[in-house]
Design a protein around this motif. Structure first.
Motif, short mmCIF file in Angstrom:
data_model
loop_
_atom_site.label_atom_id
_atom_site.label_comp_id
_atom_site.label_asym_id
_atom_site.label_seq_id
_atom_site.Cartn_x
_atom_site.Cartn_y
_atom_site.Cartn_z
N GLU A 182 -9.21 -4.07 2.60
CA GLU A 182 -8.12 -4.73 3.17
C GLU A 182 -8.83 -6.00 3.55
OE1 GLU A 182 -5.38 -6.18 3.40
OE2 GLU A 182 -4.25 -4.40 3.44
N LEU A 196 -4.26 5.41 -6.67
CA LEU A 196 -5.77 5.37 -6.24
C LEU A 196 -6.41 6.69 -6.90
CD1 LEU A 196 -5.72 4.46 -2.35
CD2 LEU A 196 -6.47 3.06 -4.34
N ALA A 229 -9.63 8.52 -0.80
CA ALA A 229 -10.11 7.21 -1.19
C ALA A 229 -11.10 6.65 0.11
CB ALA A 229 -9.27 6.16 -1.72
N ALA A 242 -1.40 3.12 -2.90
CA ALA A 242 -2.01 4.29 -2.55
C ALA A 242 -1.81 5.49 -3.36
CB ALA A 242 -1.53 4.61 -1.04
N ARG A 301 -5.83 10.52 1.24
CA ARG A 301 -5.62 10.73 -0.42
C ARG A 301 -6.96 10.75 -0.94
NH1 ARG A 301 -0.27 9.16 -1.61
NH2 ARG A 301 0.92 8.34 0.01
N PHE A 360 -12.17 3.47 2.56
CA PHE A 360 -11.58 2.38 3.17
C PHE A 360 -12.63 1.36 3.93
CE2 PHE A 360 -9.38 0.03 6.49
CZ PHE A 360 -8.23 -0.52 5.70
N THR A 420 -10.99 0.99 -1.23
CA THR A 420 -10.10 0.05 -0.89
C THR A 420 -10.49 -0.88 0.05
OG1 THR A 420 -9.22 1.54 0.88
CG2 THR A 420 -8.25 1.62 -1.53
N GLU A 428 -4.11 6.86 5.93
CA GLU A 428 -3.45 7.28 4.78
C GLU A 428 -4.24 7.28 3.87
OE1 GLU A 428 -0.19 7.84 4.70
OE2 GLU A 428 0.42 7.50 6.54
N ILE A 429 -5.30 6.28 3.56
CA ILE A 429 -5.97 6.03 2.34
C ILE A 429 -7.08 7.14 2.33
CG2 ILE A 429 -7.56 4.61 1.19
CD1 ILE A 429 -5.72 2.33 1.65
N SER A 430 -7.54 7.27 3.63
CA SER A 430 -8.37 8.67 3.51
C SER A 430 -8.06 9.75 3.24
CB SER A 430 -9.35 8.61 4.88
OG SER A 430 -10.09 7.39 5.21
N LEU A 483 -3.28 2.42 8.30
CA LEU A 483 -3.62 2.41 6.77
C LEU A 483 -5.02 3.18 6.50
CD1 LEU A 483 -3.14 1.34 3.83
CD2 LEU A 483 -4.28 -0.86 4.84
N TRP A 505 0.85 -1.31 0.14
CA TRP A 505 -0.16 -0.05 -0.07
C TRP A 505 0.86 1.29 -0.01
CZ3 TRP A 505 -4.92 -0.08 -1.30
CH2 TRP A 505 -5.76 -1.17 -0.95
#
Length: 288
Positions: A94, A86, A115, A83, A113, A117, A92, A109-111, A106, A75
């Motif tokens: 997991e 995305l 996206a 990541a 950006r 989760f 995403t 981190e994705i939020s 994680l 990721w």
């Protein structure tokens, strides 16, 4: 139709990919060992050379890998991490079995950006994946889950449970695996004791199977112990890892885990004796 990326094509990931292909989804697959995905490519999957490349081609990104370290790498690698690829409206998922603290890190981190989760680990092994009888335990927003529910069903779900907020799906999965591992180790010990007292393992399981003290899961494990079948479905090295993650999670939230800690030592002993790659039922060999 949504295009799906699957990161990790091991025992479980490859079966999820095949299920999605059978449902006629477009699937991009990444695996650290490229040669293992060839059968999936023959069935229509597209190969990505990096997790980032896979994510760049997908609306939904599913991860199914072995542990925290691999999850972090696929990721968040600063050059090829998924990541980085995305889109803002990506979702995403997991589905690996990980620690709760890493899962929430994680998710953040994705939020950040843009996206969405979900943590969506599965209860079930290879046979359940092939039979589409996996049980998904999901943490995250209900509206996000609603968007991907048909995809999870196609991936192999027979039931999908929204446990709560991010990390709570993973918390429940660790609890489920710990409970199963405790039962299997206890049953192995009991079968060995009975056998040494003249009640064969076959007879022991016949008697125990008629009693309300044994769960269906333990009954299935016992039937494999009786015939000495330890072909890997839930290998002991992964059992040990999940106990370790369960204990870490319990400690992080101020809960004690003495029973799990004791059983964890038993699976560590099984690994030390060379049974790491055998099914969880192989633990019986340290008692006989």
């Amino acid at each position: 139709m949504k295009r799906i990326a699957v990161l990790g094509a091991g025992a479980m990931g490859s079966r999820i990919v095949q299920n999605l292909l059978n449902a006629e989804y477009q699937v991009v697959v990444y695996n650290r060992t490229a040669s293992k995905v060839k059968p999936l490519l023959n069935h229509g999957a597209v190969y990505a050379t990096t997790p980032r490349e896979a994510a760049e081609q997908a609306d939904i990104v599913i991860s199914m890998v072995t542990d925290n370290d691999v999850s972090r790498s696929i990721w968040l690698d600063p050059e090829i991490g998924a990541a980085l690829g995305l889109s803002k409206d990506a979702i995403t998922i997991e589905s690996s079995t990980l620690t709760v603290d890493w899962t929430r890190e994680l998710a953040d981190e994705i939020s950040n950006r843009g996206a969405a989760f979900l943590d969506a680990p599965v209860v079930g092994s290879r046979q359940q994946a092939e039979a589409k009888k996996l049980i998904y335990l999901v943490g995250g927003k209900a509206q996000t889950l609603a968007q991907v529910q048909p995809i999870l069903s196609s991936a192999g779900a027979s039931s999908i449970h929204h446990i709560g907020s991010v990390g709570q799906g993973m918390t429940m999965k660790l609890a489920v695996n710990a409970l199963f591992g405790i039962q299997v180790a206890a049953l192995a010990e009991i079968i060995a004791m009975l056998d040494k007292n003249g009640i064969t393992s076959k007879k022991a399981m016949e008697y125990l199977s008629e009693l309300p003290v044994i769960s269906p899961a333990a009954k299935g494990a016992g039937s494999l112990m009786v015939i000495n079948n330890h072909a890997p479905m839930f290998p002991i090295d992964l059992v040990e890892k999940d106990f370790r993650y369960f204990i870490q999670t319990a400690q992080a939230f101020g809960a004690s885990a003495p029973a799990s800690t004791a059983i964890h030592h038993i699976y560590q002993q099984a690994m030390a004796l060379g049974y790491s790659n055998e099914n969880i039922t192989g633990v019986v060999q340290i008692f006989i």
